[in-house]
Design a protein around this motif. Structure first.
Motif, mmCIF file in Angstrom:
data_model
loop_
_atom_site.group_PDB
_atom_site.id
_atom_site.type_symbol
_atom_site.label_atom_id
_atom_site.label_comp_id
_atom_site.label_asym_id
_atom_site.label_seq_id
_atom_site.Cartn_x
_atom_site.Cartn_y
_atom_site.Cartn_z
ATOM 1 N N PHE A 1 -3.368 -2.424 3.491
ATOM 2 C CA PHE A 1 -3.014 -2.959 4.802
ATOM 3 C C PHE A 1 -1.673 -3.682 4.694
ATOM 4 O O PHE A 1 -1.479 -4.541 3.825
ATOM 5 C CB PHE A 1 -4.108 -3.906 5.293
ATOM 6 C CG PHE A 1 -5.414 -3.205 5.558
ATOM 7 C CD1 PHE A 1 -5.660 -2.596 6.783
ATOM 8 C CD2 PHE A 1 -6.388 -3.135 4.570
ATOM 9 C CE1 PHE A 1 -6.852 -1.932 7.021
ATOM 10 C CE2 PHE A 1 -7.586 -2.486 4.796
ATOM 11 C CZ PHE A 1 -7.823 -1.870 6.037
ATOM 12 N N LEU A 2 -0.736 -3.338 5.592
ATOM 13 C CA LEU A 2 0.647 -3.804 5.504
ATOM 14 C C LEU A 2 1.041 -4.608 6.736
ATOM 15 O O LEU A 2 0.518 -4.394 7.835
ATOM 16 C CB LEU A 2 1.590 -2.607 5.372
ATOM 17 C CG LEU A 2 1.219 -1.538 4.335
ATOM 18 C CD1 LEU A 2 2.152 -0.354 4.450
ATOM 19 C CD2 LEU A 2 1.245 -2.114 2.926
ATOM 20 N N ASP A 3 2.018 -5.514 6.552
ATOM 21 C CA ASP A 3 2.535 -6.276 7.687
ATOM 22 C C ASP A 3 3.683 -5.504 8.346
ATOM 23 O O ASP A 3 3.964 -4.353 7.987
ATOM 24 C CB ASP A 3 2.956 -7.689 7.253
ATOM 25 C CG ASP A 3 4.149 -7.703 6.302
ATOM 26 O OD1 ASP A 3 4.833 -6.663 6.138
ATOM 27 O OD2 ASP A 3 4.411 -8.763 5.693
ATOM 28 N N VAL A 4 4.369 -6.134 9.293
ATOM 29 C CA VAL A 4 5.420 -5.436 10.045
ATOM 30 C C VAL A 4 6.614 -5.043 9.173
ATOM 31 O O VAL A 4 7.401 -4.168 9.543
ATOM 32 C CB VAL A 4 5.919 -6.300 11.224
ATOM 33 C CG1 VAL A 4 4.823 -6.438 12.262
ATOM 34 C CG2 VAL A 4 6.392 -7.669 10.749
ATOM 35 N N LEU B 1 -7.438 -4.772 12.281
ATOM 36 C CA LEU B 1 -7.327 -5.811 13.294
ATOM 37 C C LEU B 1 -7.635 -7.189 12.706
ATOM 38 O O LEU B 1 -6.997 -8.187 13.057
ATOM 39 C CB LEU B 1 -8.283 -5.515 14.462
ATOM 40 C CG LEU B 1 -7.920 -4.295 15.321
ATOM 41 C CD1 LEU B 1 -9.024 -3.999 16.329
ATOM 42 C CD2 LEU B 1 -6.597 -4.515 16.036
ATOM 43 N N ALA B 2 -8.593 -7.241 11.797
ATOM 44 C CA ALA B 2 -8.965 -8.514 11.181
ATOM 45 C C ALA B 2 -7.804 -9.110 10.384
ATOM 46 O O ALA B 2 -7.635 -10.339 10.336
ATOM 47 C CB ALA B 2 -10.178 -8.320 10.281
ATOM 48 N N TYR B 3 -6.998 -8.248 9.768
ATOM 49 C CA TYR B 3 -5.865 -8.719 8.971
ATOM 50 C C TYR B 3 -4.544 -8.684 9.748
ATOM 51 O O TYR B 3 -3.496 -8.957 9.180
ATOM 52 C CB TYR B 3 -5.728 -7.874 7.697
ATOM 53 C CG TYR B 3 -6.768 -8.205 6.652
ATOM 54 C CD1 TYR B 3 -6.680 -9.365 5.893
ATOM 55 C CD2 TYR B 3 -7.858 -7.356 6.437
ATOM 56 C CE1 TYR B 3 -7.642 -9.679 4.937
ATOM 57 C CE2 TYR B 3 -8.819 -7.660 5.487
ATOM 58 C CZ TYR B 3 -8.706 -8.821 4.742
ATOM 59 O OH TYR B 3 -9.662 -9.123 3.797
ATOM 60 N N ASN B 4 -4.624 -8.321 11.028
ATOM 61 C CA ASN B 4 -3.424 -8.224 11.865
ATOM 62 C C ASN B 4 -2.389 -7.308 11.215
ATOM 63 O O ASN B 4 -1.192 -7.596 11.198
ATOM 64 C CB ASN B 4 -2.824 -9.619 12.114
ATOM 65 C CG ASN B 4 -1.817 -9.617 13.250
ATOM 66 O OD1 ASN B 4 -1.918 -8.817 14.179
ATOM 67 N ND2 ASN B 4 -0.828 -10.491 13.164
#
Length: 224
Positions: A129-132, A162-165
């Motif tokens: 899971f990655l950020d922007v 969704l939980a990790y945005n």
């Protein structure tokens, strides 16, 4: 001839210091690890025999204790040291990714996944899971076993994203059988995940299949 009798500039340990570890061949690197050879062979020759016996450097690390100790001159102590080296490599690469590194190139991801998935005896499905900015937030094993195309995967992955945005994900799983080519189920699952995650504005950057030392990228093969 023993390595002690070699010219200093040709000895593996000295070459690591003067030229860097990348300059050494696989048997020479193993020689630095082994330190000493066995009766009748020096450490470099023992390293070469070890690779020839198992077929590849990767297979040396995959060997069980019983398989490893079959080779003359090796035993449980060396096996434990080799496993420790392997685990250190995994933690170094994993720590590097979790230290805010932007995953702009698939090479670092491939190295990380190869270390983490190539030796698994079971099939494991991971999601990065990655950020922007494409930096790793967390790695999650979402499923273990034989992968099939079912609705549970998109739902669980979307919920976790969704939980990790998360703004994006990279998918990965291994093929313990040793063939890196994706199956039809792999392709169907990927399409389902791409569609489901798009609904919540989460991009799927790639899906990797790890089979031993080989890593297949869906993005590189136009399969996304």
């Amino acid at each position: 001839m023993g390595i002690k009798n070699w010219p200093v500039q040709q000895r593996p340990r000295e070459r690591v210091i003067s030229e860097g570890a990348r300059a050494l061949s696989d048997p020479e690197l193993l020689a630095v690890f082994l330190r000493v050879g066995a009766k009748g062979v020096n450490a470099v020759e023992l390293g070469r025999q070890l690779i020839e016996h198992f077929g590849s450097l990767h297979a040396v690390f995959d060997a069980s204790l019983a398989q490893f100790c079959v080779v003359h001159g090796l035993g449980p102590a060396k096996f434990a040291e080799l496993q420790a080296v392997s685990e250190l490599a995994q933690r170094i690469v994993g720590g590097h990714l979790q230290g805010g590194v932007t995953l702009g190139s698939p090479d670092a991801v491939k190295r990380y996944l190869r270390l983490n998935l190539s030796r698994q005896p079971h099939e494991s499905f991971l999601v990065l899971f990655l950020d922007v900015k494409n930096r790793l937030i967390v790695r999650k094993e979402m499923f273990r076993g034989t992968l099939t195309h079912t609705s549970v995967y998109p739902r669980e992955v979307v919920k976790t994203a969704l939980a990790y945005n998360a703004a994006g994900v990279m998918l990965a799983h291994n093929h313990p059988s040793g063939a890196p080519e994706p199956s039809e189920s792999d392709l169907l699952l990927t399409r389902a995940l791409v569609q489901a995650l798009a609904l919540v504005d989460v991009r799927v950057l790639d899906h990797f299949v790890v089979a031993g030392p080989q890593v297949h990228s869906f993005a590189e093969h136009g399969q996304m």
